[in-house]
Design a protein around this motif. Structure first.
Motif, PDB file in Angstrom:
ATOM      1  N   ALA A 177       0.862  -1.185   0.000  1.00  0.00           N
ATOM      2  CA  ALA A 177       0.000   0.000   0.000  1.00  0.00           C
ATOM      3  C   ALA A 177       0.897   1.232   0.000  1.00  0.00           C
ATOM      4  CB  ALA A 177      -0.914   0.001   1.219  1.00  0.00           C
ATOM      5  N   TYR A 178       0.574   2.179  -0.863  1.00  0.00           N
ATOM      6  CA  TYR A 178       1.347   3.425  -0.960  1.00  0.00           C
ATOM      7  C   TYR A 178       0.353   4.570  -1.092  1.00  0.00           C
ATOM      8  CZ  TYR A 178       5.480   6.254  -2.069  1.00  0.00           C
ATOM      9  OH  TYR A 178       6.499   7.165  -2.036  1.00  0.00           O
ATOM     10  N   CYS A 218       6.216  -0.096  -5.765  1.00  0.00           N
ATOM     11  CA  CYS A 218       5.471  -1.331  -5.454  1.00  0.00           C
ATOM     12  C   CYS A 218       5.597  -2.400  -6.535  1.00  0.00           C
ATOM     13  CB  CYS A 218       3.995  -1.004  -5.236  1.00  0.00           C
ATOM     14  SG  CYS A 218       3.668   0.103  -3.845  1.00  0.00           S
ATOM     15  N   ARG A 219       6.302  -2.106  -7.615  1.00  0.00           N
ATOM     16  CA  ARG A 219       6.374  -3.046  -8.745  1.00  0.00           C
ATOM     17  C   ARG A 219       7.022  -4.377  -8.355  1.00  0.00           C
ATOM     18  NH1 ARG A 219       5.261  -1.258 -13.616  1.00  0.00           N
ATOM     19  NH2 ARG A 219       5.828   0.872 -12.993  1.00  0.00           N
ATOM     20  N   TRP A 220       7.886  -4.356  -7.357  1.00  0.00           N
ATOM     21  CA  TRP A 220       8.542  -5.580  -6.892  1.00  0.00           C
ATOM     22  C   TRP A 220       7.543  -6.679  -6.539  1.00  0.00           C
ATOM     23  CZ3 TRP A 220       7.077  -7.347  -2.160  1.00  0.00           C
ATOM     24  CH2 TRP A 220       6.508  -6.432  -1.272  1.00  0.00           C
ATOM     25  N   PHE A 221       6.348  -6.252  -6.099  1.00  0.00           N
ATOM     26  CA  PHE A 221       5.355  -7.226  -5.626  1.00  0.00           C
ATOM     27  C   PHE A 221       4.894  -8.136  -6.765  1.00  0.00           C
ATOM     28  CE2 PHE A 221       0.897  -8.254  -4.344  1.00  0.00           C
ATOM     29  CZ  PHE A 221       1.206  -9.015  -3.229  1.00  0.00           C
ATOM     30  N   CYS A 229      -1.839  -4.207  -6.029  1.00  0.00           N
ATOM     31  CA  CYS A 229      -1.474  -3.362  -4.898  1.00  0.00           C
ATOM     32  C   CYS A 229      -2.598  -2.354  -4.610  1.00  0.00           C
ATOM     33  CB  CYS A 229      -0.169  -2.625  -5.195  1.00  0.00           C
ATOM     34  SG  CYS A 229       1.198  -3.708  -5.688  1.00  0.00           S
ATOM     35  N   VAL A 230      -2.385  -1.532  -3.588  1.00  0.00           N
ATOM     36  CA  VAL A 230      -3.328  -0.455  -3.271  1.00  0.00           C
ATOM     37  C   VAL A 230      -2.530   0.837  -3.278  1.00  0.00           C
ATOM     38  CG1 VAL A 230      -5.065   0.399  -1.676  1.00  0.00           C
ATOM     39  CG2 VAL A 230      -4.634  -2.054  -1.817  1.00  0.00           C
ATOM     40  N   ILE A 231      -2.715   1.646  -4.315  1.00  0.00           N
ATOM     41  CA  ILE A 231      -1.961   2.882  -4.452  1.00  0.00           C
ATOM     42  C   ILE A 231      -2.909   4.043  -4.761  1.00  0.00           C
ATOM     43  CG2 ILE A 231       0.088   1.646  -5.250  1.00  0.00           C
ATOM     44  CD1 ILE A 231      -0.514   2.715  -8.069  1.00  0.00           C
ATOM     45  N   GLY A 232      -2.414   5.246  -4.511  1.00  0.00           N
ATOM     46  CA  GLY A 232      -3.208   6.436  -4.775  1.00  0.00           C
ATOM     47  C   GLY A 232      -3.500   7.206  -3.498  1.00  0.00           C
ATOM     48  N   SER A 233      -4.385   8.178  -3.619  1.00  0.00           N
ATOM     49  CA  SER A 233      -4.770   8.993  -2.470  1.00  0.00           C
ATOM     50  C   SER A 233      -5.510   8.142  -1.434  1.00  0.00           C
ATOM     51  CB  SER A 233      -5.671  10.140  -2.925  1.00  0.00           C
ATOM     52  OG  SER A 233      -6.869   9.624  -3.506  1.00  0.00           O
ATOM     53  N   ALA A 234      -5.641   8.682  -0.234  1.00  0.00           N
ATOM     54  CA  ALA A 234      -6.310   7.946   0.840  1.00  0.00           C
ATOM     55  C   ALA A 234      -7.718   7.511   0.426  1.00  0.00           C
ATOM     56  CB  ALA A 234      -6.362   8.797   2.106  1.00  0.00           C
ATOM     57  N   ASP A 235      -8.413   8.347  -0.317  1.00  0.00           N
ATOM     58  CA  ASP A 235      -9.765   7.994  -0.767  1.00  0.00           C
ATOM     59  C   ASP A 235      -9.761   6.741  -1.633  1.00  0.00           C
ATOM     60  OD1 ASP A 235     -10.889  10.098   0.592  1.00  0.00           O
ATOM     61  OD2 ASP A 235     -10.987  11.432  -1.146  1.00  0.00           O
ATOM     62  N   GLU A 276       6.933   5.200   7.228  1.00  0.00           N
ATOM     63  CA  GLU A 276       6.250   5.906   8.320  1.00  0.00           C
ATOM     64  C   GLU A 276       5.028   6.656   7.806  1.00  0.00           C
ATOM     65  OE1 GLU A 276      10.550   5.562   9.704  1.00  0.00           O
ATOM     66  OE2 GLU A 276       9.515   6.036   7.828  1.00  0.00           O
ATOM     67  N   ALA A 277       5.159   7.295   6.643  1.00  0.00           N
ATOM     68  CA  ALA A 277       4.048   8.076   6.098  1.00  0.00           C
ATOM     69  C   ALA A 277       2.848   7.192   5.798  1.00  0.00           C
ATOM     70  CB  ALA A 277       4.493   8.813   4.833  1.00  0.00           C
ATOM     71  N   THR A 278       3.092   5.973   5.312  1.00  0.00           N
ATOM     72  CA  THR A 278       1.986   5.060   5.014  1.00  0.00           C
ATOM     73  C   THR A 278       1.285   4.610   6.288  1.00  0.00           C
ATOM     74  OG1 THR A 278       3.022   4.274   2.970  1.00  0.00           O
ATOM     75  CG2 THR A 278       1.392   2.828   3.994  1.00  0.00           C
ATOM     76  N   ILE A 279       2.073   4.260   7.305  1.00  0.00           N
ATOM     77  CA  ILE A 279       1.486   3.853   8.585  1.00  0.00           C
ATOM     78  C   ILE A 279       0.637   4.984   9.162  1.00  0.00           C
ATOM     79  CG2 ILE A 279       2.011   3.221  10.978  1.00  0.00           C
ATOM     80  CD1 ILE A 279       4.587   1.879   9.884  1.00  0.00           C
TER      81      ILE A 279
END
Length: 340
Positions: free
Chosen positions: A209-210, A227-230, A291-297, A324-327
């Motif tokens: 998640a980013y 996140c491409r590694w996933f 993956c889950v990427i994008g704004s919080a919404d 840290e920012a993601t958490i």
């Protein structure tokens, strides 16, 4: 919905512990780590410190395997942590992709996983188990009330069936909505066919998640690269399925197998890392789906959709440049919104 944090046990261990403490403060209830003895530090040693420095977090490997430790040692390790900290562990188990291959061994068979799950769960919960040669043992020091749930990671049809029949939980390492629906149904159908209540099988989806500041092309491009590694990691498991069932098989959906056609090989020294050079074959579409990427919404929207599909926990792979920012974004924006 529960939330988990997934980390590699890169040194220093103090950073892993610090991130897990941060996760608990932000509403995460599970702390997971990789388990590959050659590539990273020994997780069970670190779990003891995570548990000592948190109050409610449940910890476990995503995933261990039945080949790198004897089963009674694995069970005893979990049981010791539970005795010290109060039933706050979960045993995630699978074939052992990186752990076995880096050590020059083949991943474990499903039959071996099945046997190991029974032994580890029984011993870790205070029961007795046959180690396979007629030797029946029980840990004499386990107190009443001990519990050790065993969750199985799976992708292929036989593994999904076995998960529904035997495991306490299902770990699915991707967040594509179509494939999640497909695989969750396979697990729950197998549980019903085995005479189990399908609600007894906890469903855990794990994926990177980013959280970006906005949904601009530049922000999304950076998140995808992180996140491409996933897609490469999942591609290892998909390649095994293609080798077993064929490129186009009714047993495995094309939505899972099509993207690995350009896969050239894999170097485990970059396993699970944002700078993995062996994942250039992974297209943007797969990153967006898995993956889950994008704004919080965007995260809130996808997580609500996953919950509608029966997902009980979303575990965040946090291996990128915004840990840290993601958490913190999950703690302040995503988790409160998803859980109301």
């Amino acid at each position: 919905m529960d939330f988990g944090l997934v980390l590699q046990t890169d040194p220093p261990a103090s950073r892993v512990i610090s991130l897990m403490k941060r996760a608990e403060r932000n509403g995460f209830r599970y702390g997971w780590t990789f388990d590959s003895a050659v590539l990273w530090q020994e997780p069970f040693v670190i779990y003891s410190q995570i548990l000592a420095n948190t109050s409610k977090l449940t910890v476990g490997p995503m995933v261990t395997n039945p080949g790198t430790r004897t089963w009674e040692v694995t069970a005893s390790t979990f049981a010791t942590l539970n005795d010290m900290f109060g039933n706050r562990t979960v045993c995630g188990i699978g074939r052992g992709d990186s752990a076995m291959r880096v050590a020059g061994r083949k991943p474990n068979t499903l039959a071996r996983i099945s046997e190991a799950m029974k032994v580890i769960r029984a011993l870790g919960s205070g029961g007795e188990a046959d180690l396979g040669d007629g030797t029946v043992i029980r840990f004499p020091w386990i107190k009443p009330g001990a519990e050790l749930p065993v969750w199985m990671a799976a992708y292929g049809p036989k593994a999904l069936k076995m998960t529904g029949e035997e495991a306490d939980g299902f770990i699915l390492q991707l967040s594509d909505l179509y494939l999640t629906e497909y695989m969750v149904k396979a697990v729950k159908d197998a549980a019903v066919a085995a005479g189990r209540d399908p609600s007894e099988v906890t469903i855990c989806v794990a994926a990177p998640a980013y959280v970006t500041e906005d949904d601009s092309p530049e922000a999304l491009a950076h998140a995808r690269d992180q996140c491409r590694w996933f897609g490469g990691m999942v591609g290892n498991h998909v390649a095994d399925l293609v080798a077993k069932y064929g490129e186009h098989s009714a047993a495995v959906p094309d939505e899972l197998t099509d993207y690995i056609k350009a896969r050239q090989g894999y170097d485990y020294s970059h396993h699970g890392r944002a700078d993995n050079p062996d994942t250039e074959f992974v297209p943007d579409e797969i990153v967006d789906r898995f993956c889950v990427i994008g704004s919080a919404d965007k995260h809130i929207e996808k997580l609500n959709a996953l919950r509608e599909l029966g997902v009980d926990q979303f575990a965040v792979y946090d291996m990128h440049d915004a840990q840290e920012a993601t958490i913190d974004a999950y703690g302040t924006k995503v988790i409160p919104a998803v859980n109301g």
